[in-house]
Design an enzyme around this catalytic site. Structure first.
Site, PDB file in Angstrom:
ATOM      1  CG  ASP A  87      -2.047   1.031   1.131  1.00 18.14           C
ATOM      2  OD1 ASP A  87      -2.504   1.304   0.002  1.00 18.14           O
ATOM      3  OD2 ASP A  87      -2.455   1.565   2.176  1.00 18.14           O
TER       4      ASP A  87
ATOM      5  CB  SER B 242      -6.450   3.028  -0.137  1.00 16.65           C
ATOM      6  OG  SER B 242      -5.080   3.346  -0.176  1.00 16.65           O
TER       7      SER B 242
ATOM      8  CD  GLN C 163      -4.326   1.593  -3.301  1.00 15.36           C
ATOM      9  OE1 GLN C 163      -3.765   2.606  -3.686  1.00 15.36           O
ATOM     10  NE2 GLN C 163      -4.026   0.997  -2.150  1.00 15.36           N
TER      11      GLN C 163
END
Length: 292
Positions: free
Chosen positions: A210, A234, A284
Site C-alpha cells: 500500500d 485508498s 488498487q
C-alpha cells in the site's frame, strides 16, 4: 531526546504491529500503530486482516489472494477488532471474510482465499532490468536531504524512522513535481531480518504493497499532496500471492497507472524477488480529488 530506534527494533515493531491477538474464536485485536500521524495506514489494516484470516485457517492451506474495501479511516488511538467469517472450507481451498471495526463501525471489509499448495502449468512476466538497490538512496535519505525546504507541518512525518526501507529507482520530486509517465519502480524490504514465519512475511508484503500504488496515478498530472490541495485515500486494494518470498530481502515493486478519472485513479503493481520470480501482483483504486 528520544533515542533513534535501531533497524532491529524497527523490524520487531513491524512484526509486533502485525501480530494480531486472538481474543475469542474468530475474533482478533490489532495493536495500535506508532507512526503518530492520526489516521491508520491502510497497509496496516490489510496486513492485520490478512493475519486474522491466516490464523483462522489450518495448514497446509496458505493465503493466495485478498480483496479489501476501505470504508472509513481508522484512528491510531484505538485498537481495531477483526471478526472472521469462515465462508468455505474445502479440500483445496478455504475462503474467509474479515470485517475490521473501530468504535463499533466497520472500517474495512476483506475476503481472502487460501489454497493447499499443488503443482501446475506455470509462466510469468519478465522482471525489468533496473538499478540494483545497493546503488540507490533510501526514500528516507532522499527526504532528509530536502528537509529544510519541507513545510514545518510535514517534517515530523518525513523525519520518522521507517520500518520498511524503500529505494526508488527514479525518485520523484516532492517539491517541484512535473508531469511524467504514470509508472514507477522501487525496491523495498524490512530494515532488519524478521525470522522465518512465512505468514508474517505475507502480511508484511500486504502492508508494504500500500506504500507505492496510490501515488502512481498522480504522476501523469504533476501533482502531489504536499504541493497541491489533493485529497487522497485508498478505496480498495487487492493482492495476489504467487510464490514464496522473504519480506526482509529485496523485492522490486513495479507500478503503473493505466487510467484515472472522476476523482479516482487505478493502479497496478507487480512484485519481483531479487532472483526474477514474480511473487505477487497488486491492484488498487484510490481517491485523487483536487480541491479548490
Amino acid at each position: 531526546m528520544d533515542e533513534t530506534p535501531t533497524p532491529e527494533q524497527l523490524a520487531q515493531d513491524l512484526v509486533d504491529l502485525l501480530d494480531v491477538e486472538e481474543i475469542d474464536t474468530d475474533l482478533y485485536r490489532g495493536k495500535l500503530g506508532t507512526d503518530g500521524v492520526g489516521r491508520v495506514f491502510g497497509g496496516q489494516v490489510i496486513g492485520q486482516a490478512l493475519q486474522a484470516a491466516q490464523r483462522s485457517t489450518e495448514a497446509p492451506k496458505i493465503a493466495h489472494s485478498l480483496h479489501a474495501y476501505f470504508m472509513r479511516p481508522g484512528a491510531e488511538d484505538h485498537p481495531i477488532i477483526y471478526r472472521v467469517v469462515r465462508d468455505f472450507d474445502g479440500k483445496s481451498f478455504a475462503t474467509r471474510r474479515v470485517i475490521a471495526t473501530q468504535h463499533g463501525q466497520p472500517i474495512l471489509s476483506m475476503t481472502c482465499s487460501l489454497h493447499r499448495p499443488e503443482g501446475g502449468l506455470a509462466h510469468q512476466d519478465t522482471m525489468p532490468e533496473v538499478t540494483p538497490p545497493e546503488e540507490l538512496e533510501s526514500d528516507r535519505d532522499l527526504r532528509l536531504a530536502m528537509i529544510d525546504r519541507i513545510p514545518e507541518r510535514f517534517r515530523a512525518n518525513f523525519l520518522r524512522p521507517r520500518m520498511v526501507d524503500i529505494r526508488p529507482v527514479s525518485p520523484r520530486s516532492w517539491l517541484d513535481p512535473v508531469k511524467q509517465a504514470p509508472a514507477q519502480n522501487s525496491w523495498f524490504r524490512v530494515v532488519a531480518p524478521i525470522g522465518d514465519d512465512a505468514a508474517m512475511h505475507r502480511a508484511i508484503l500486504a502492508y508494504a504493497s500500500d506504500m507505492s500504488l496510490l501515488g502512481t496515478a498522480t504522476l501523469a498530472h504533476g501533482v502531489n499532496w504536499m504541493t497541491h490541495k489533493l485529497q487522497t485515500a485508498s478505496l480498495d486494494h487487492t493482492v495476489w500471492l504467487h510464490e514464496d518470498f522473504r519480506a526482509d530481502e529485496w523485492l522490486l515493486y513495479v507500478c503503473d497507472s493505466p487510467w484515472a478519472g472522476h476523482a479516482r485513479g487505478f493502479n497496478r503493481g507487480k512484485i519481483f524477488a531479487r532472483d526474477g520470480r514474480l511473487v505477487a501482483s497488486c491492484a488498487q483504486e484510490g481517491l485523487i480529488r483536487l480541491r479548490e
